[in-house]
Motif scaffolding. Structure first.
Motif, PDB file in Angstrom:
ATOM      1  N   MET B   1       0.845  -1.194   0.000  1.00 12.16           N
ATOM      2  CA  MET B   1       0.000   0.000   0.000  1.00 12.16           C
ATOM      3  C   MET B   1       0.880   1.244   0.000  1.00 12.16           C
ATOM      4  N   GLY B  45      -8.368 -10.781   3.467  1.00 11.86           N
ATOM      5  CA  GLY B  45      -6.951 -10.847   3.148  1.00 11.86           C
ATOM      6  C   GLY B  45      -6.514 -12.286   2.901  1.00 11.86           C
ATOM      7  N   CYS B  46      -6.996 -13.196   3.775  1.00 12.93           N
ATOM      8  CA  CYS B  46      -6.625 -14.597   3.626  1.00 12.93           C
ATOM      9  C   CYS B  46      -7.151 -15.178   2.325  1.00 12.93           C
ATOM     10  N   THR B  48      -8.282 -13.464  -0.502  1.00 12.46           N
ATOM     11  CA  THR B  48      -7.874 -12.845  -1.769  1.00 12.46           C
ATOM     12  C   THR B  48      -6.369 -12.757  -1.915  1.00 12.46           C
ATOM     13  N   LYS B  49      -5.660 -12.946  -0.806  1.00 15.71           N
ATOM     14  CA  LYS B  49      -4.203 -12.873  -0.812  1.00 15.71           C
ATOM     15  C   LYS B  49      -3.703 -11.491  -1.236  1.00 15.71           C
ATOM     16  N   ARG B  50      -4.560 -10.485  -1.065  1.00 14.29           N
ATOM     17  CA  ARG B  50      -4.093  -9.136  -1.400  1.00 14.29           C
ATOM     18  C   ARG B  50      -3.632  -8.434  -0.140  1.00 14.29           C
ATOM     19  N   ARG B  51      -2.458  -7.831  -0.198  1.00 17.34           N
ATOM     20  CA  ARG B  51      -1.875  -7.232   1.002  1.00 17.34           C
ATOM     21  C   ARG B  51      -2.687  -6.044   1.502  1.00 17.34           C
ATOM     22  N   GLN B  52      -3.382  -5.426   0.557  1.00 17.97           N
ATOM     23  CA  GLN B  52      -4.165  -4.247   0.926  1.00 17.97           C
ATOM     24  C   GLN B  52      -5.136  -4.544   2.067  1.00 17.97           C
ATOM     25  N   ASN B  53      -5.717  -5.724   2.015  1.00 15.42           N
ATOM     26  CA  ASN B  53      -6.699  -6.068   3.043  1.00 15.42           C
ATOM     27  C   ASN B  53      -6.070  -6.203   4.422  1.00 15.42           C
ATOM     28  N   PHE B  54      -4.837  -6.674   4.458  1.00 20.30           N
ATOM     29  CA  PHE B  54      -4.162  -6.747   5.757  1.00 20.30           C
ATOM     30  C   PHE B  54      -3.890  -5.352   6.302  1.00 20.30           C
ATOM     31  N   TRP B  55      -3.465  -4.494   5.390  1.00 25.03           N
ATOM     32  CA  TRP B  55      -3.280  -3.105   5.792  1.00 25.03           C
ATOM     33  C   TRP B  55      -4.568  -2.541   6.373  1.00 25.03           C
TER      34      TRP B  55
END
Lengths: 275, 484
Positions: B1, B45-46, B48-55
């Protein structure tokens, strides 16, 4: 750009000088300022005398509708006596207009806003003139005769009786401005002067203690104007209305008729009502 | 991000937290909802494996921070107050804001020890009190009512009302030096305007240039409200942007870029103080400053981030504004409307992009999108919204920048020569006559008034607007793909 601007300015200013035609008649406005007094006298050639200013800044919008937008000068501002329903509006006028001189009877007001008036006069460097009975102001063929207060009345404990009473003679007509005088001062007037008037500014908003029958029958006004608004004193009183009617005066009231305008020319008086 | 996205979402979640606390949710509810949201982002996040969601999951915890900031701020504010209510007391206080003057005076007064806190004092129009006056009062301080009014005053840090007390001036000039100088300057400009123009026009000019509203007659204020032109005299982003653009254009000719930047910033700062720091002015000033700064350091000026940062800083300074300051809400909603809704409308109806004769098209679209964005708030708070405002605004906005500029010049000329300002005033008078006529004309057309709205309806309304904006944006993205 600047030169163009200056040229336009120049044309504009000279245009005003050349094309404004002289006004030959006199006009008197009794302004609808609510419960209070304010009269605007416009003598020939747009010489303006404002007598009293009503209780608040409502006077300003009245003046807006009468004066041209660039006409921001009063030759004289006259205060009849130092009560708020007569001078409060003048504070705004002194702040917003150029004023040639401020005339009053010399008695300071007791209301807190009186200091504001004094401040406005001083800050704008308006000359102050104190007048009393016997003084006169002449302009062309018009004359203001100041009839009261004399030495006794100016010291009256009742500020109403200190009123600077003015008789205006213009275009062959006589108009009496009485401020808030009561029967006592009225008696003074008829004892001292031989008065007959065409137009009477009815004293003290039509209070029952003013406009005595003796006074009215002596001066015999043809037109009587009552400056009055919403109030709890019962102004104008039925007694005064009856007395005025009984001497044959045509009665106008600012609460019902709005601002009243008189056009006076060669002794002829035309009355116009705003409402 | 990316860093600017992080800043955007961080500020966004924080504001959401303040909003939750402001509308009265209690701590446990806020924590519960936040944890749920965090969990949802983690799950997303888990999957879609997109880092944005973890952020987002991490940043969403800032909702709690926002809510607690609000609670603590309010507690702190209340703790520092010591006012005796409903009992006749004698005390001293200093006038801390520019007095509202009209038929009566309204003063914000800071109490002196042994008391502490601010109260709102109403006194007769005379004698006049000024900023920085130390006054001896004797009267009974009351709690403001109803609740909505109390909340509105609390937003300004005011917790009591004192009506027509005995008031006696003790000393002058007890306030800040800078503020009192600025207020004096403002008063002088007002005097110039009032001495050169008829009272109603003077009032309007003072409104659009200095945000001075006390002089309006009831009828004129009503006419402005009915015709949807009140925003003109409520100093908004619009006024600030006129000043910023004019200043910048003028100074940039003669001075170096950096100096222009500094001077413009100082002028805006002074202007904000002088006009009493209303929410809309502060918002516009912060955004104007960010825009100037972006130009200065050569970074791209992202409107999205500027909006949210301006909101964030204002809320940080006073978290009550978000829920209790209608001016704050109107200002931001109108801006969001202009930034997001306007392009959507433009695309949806295939509007020509040029501004049009006398900018009519631009003014029309700007007004339309801003009005659509604020309509529910207007109806909820002021009880009316009139579609004729669109036409009134198109007709009037074309001449406002010129009137404002001439108004400031008039103010300057007045310091040089009264007579010159008088003649100059006559020219402004022409513009003002037109504007006042439009306001009065549209002010009397009271058909088509919308005067009912509920909170739920407002929610649905905004949902529809947001969906509309997204649809138009996505449709366009889709059509671009097809073309590729």
């Amino acid at each position: 750009m600047i030169i163009l601007f200056l040229v336009i300015f120049d044309v504009f200013v000279w245009g005003r000088v050349i094309f404004s035609k002289p006004i030959e008649d006199s006009e008197i406005y009794f302004l609808d300022v609510g419960q209070g007094d304010s009269e605007l006298v416009i003598l020939p050639n747009n010489v303006k005398v404002l007598i009293d200013g009503g209780p608040n800044s409502r006077l300003l919008s009245q003046l807006d509708s009468i004066l041209k937008p660039f006409d921001r000068y009063f030759d004289l501002v006259v205060l009849s006596h130092s009560q708020t329903d007569h001078f409060n509006g003048l504070v705004d006028v002194l702040k917003r207009y150029q004023v040639g001189a401020f005339i009053f009877n010399g008695r300071n007001g007791t209301a807190s806003s009186w200091q504001e008036l004094i401040k406005a006069v001083e800050e704008n460097k308006v000359p102050v003139i104190i007048l009393a009975a016997g003084d006169k102001i002449d302009y062309l063929n018009s004359r203001f005769n100041f009839l009261l207060p004399d030495r006794n009345l100016i010291q009256s404990s009742d500020l109403n009786e200190t009123t600077l009473v003015a008789l205006l003679k213009t275009q062959g007509a006589k108009v009496l401005f009485t401020g808030d005088i009561g029967a006592e001062a009225e008696n003074y007037l008829i004892q001292r002067y031989d008065l007959d008037v065409d137009v009477l500014k009815v004293a003290h908003h039509g209070s029952k203690y003013s406009s005595s029958a003796g006074f009215l029958s002596e001066i015999l006004p043809k037109v009587a104007v009552i400056e009055v608004g919403k109030n709890s004193y019962g102004h104008p009183t039925a007694g005064v209305l009856n007395r005025l009617a009984s001497v044959g005066a045509q009665i106008f009231r600012t609460d019902n008729d709005g601002t009243i305008k008189l056009e006076i020319k060669n002794k002829e008086i035309n009355v116009f009502k705003a409402k | 991000m990316k860093i600017h996205d992080i800043a955007f979402y961080a500020a966004g979640f924080f504001i959401l937290g303040v909003l939750a606390a402001g509308i009265g949710l209690n701590k446990s509810v806020v924590i519960l909802v936040t944890i749920l949201a965090t969990a949802v982002f983690l799950l997303l996040g888990c999957f879609t494996k997109r880092r944005q969601n973890f952020w987002l999951a991490g940043l969403s915890l800032l909702i709690i921070a926002g809510a607690f900031y609000y609670f603590n701020w309010v507690n702190h504010q209340i703790k520092n107050i010591s006012i005796v209510f409903n009992e006749k007391i004698e005390f001293q206080g200093i006038v801390v804001g520019y007095p509202e003057r009209g038929s009566q005076q309204k003063l914000a007064v800071e109490l002196k020890p042994p008391y502490a806190g601010k109260v709102f004092v109403k006194t007769p129009a005379n004698p006049r009190f000024n900023y920085g006056d130390l006054i001896n009062f004797e009267g009974t301080i009351k709690n403001p009512a109803p609740v909505s009014y109390a909340n509105y005053l609390a937003k300004n840090g005011i917790f009591g009302i004192l009506e027509y007390p005995q008031a006696e001036l003790v000393a002058e000039n007890q306030g800040s030096f800078l503020k009192s100088k600025l207020f004096k300057l403002k008063e002088k400009i007002l005097v110039v305007i009032q001495r050169s123009l008829a009272s109603e026009k003077a009032a309007f000019l003072a409104g659009i240039t200095l945000g001075e509203r006390a002089e309006f007659s009831k009828e004129f204020e009503e006419a402005m409200s009915q015709s949807g032109t009140t925003h003109l005299v409520a100093l908004s982003g619009y006024n600030i942007s006129v000043i910023v653009i004019a200043m910048f254009a003028l100074l940039n000719r003669f001075l170096k870029r950096r100096l222009t930047f500094v001077l413009t910033t100082l002028v805006i700062f002074g202007f904000v103080l002088m006009t009493g720091a209303q929410a809309s002015v502060v918002r516009a000033a912060i955004m104007g400053f960010i825009a100037l700064l972006a130009g200065q350091v050569g970074r791209l000026y992202s409107v999205r981030n500027a909006i949210i940062l301006a909101a964030f800083f204002m809320i940080l300074a006073n978290p009550r504004v978000l829920v209790f300051d209608t001016g704050f809400q109107l200002s931001f909603l109108a801006l969001l409307g202009i930034v997001y809704l306007l392009p959507a409308i433009q695309r949806f109806f295939y509007f020509n992009k040029s501004a049009g004769f006398l900018f009519w098209r631009e003014n029309f679209l700007t007004t339309l999108s801003a009005q659509l964005a604020v309509a529910p708030i207007l109806v909820l708070n002021f009880g009316n919204f009139s579609p004729v405002s669109l036409l009134a605004n198109i007709l009037i906005l074309s001449v406002i920048p010129l009137t404002m500029s001439l108004g400031f010049i008039l103010g300057a000329i007045g310091f040089v020569s009264y007579y010159f300002s008088l003649v100059f005033g006559w020219f402004i008078n022409l513009l003002l006559s037109y504007e006042v006529f439009i306001i009065k004309f549209f002010g009397q057309l009271d058909f088509l008034q919308i005067d009912y709205f509920s909170g739920f309806l407002a929610f649905v309304y905004y949902l529809i607007l947001i969906i509309f904006v997204f649809c138009v944006v996505f449709r366009q993205k889709g059509s671009r793909k097809l073309m590729n």
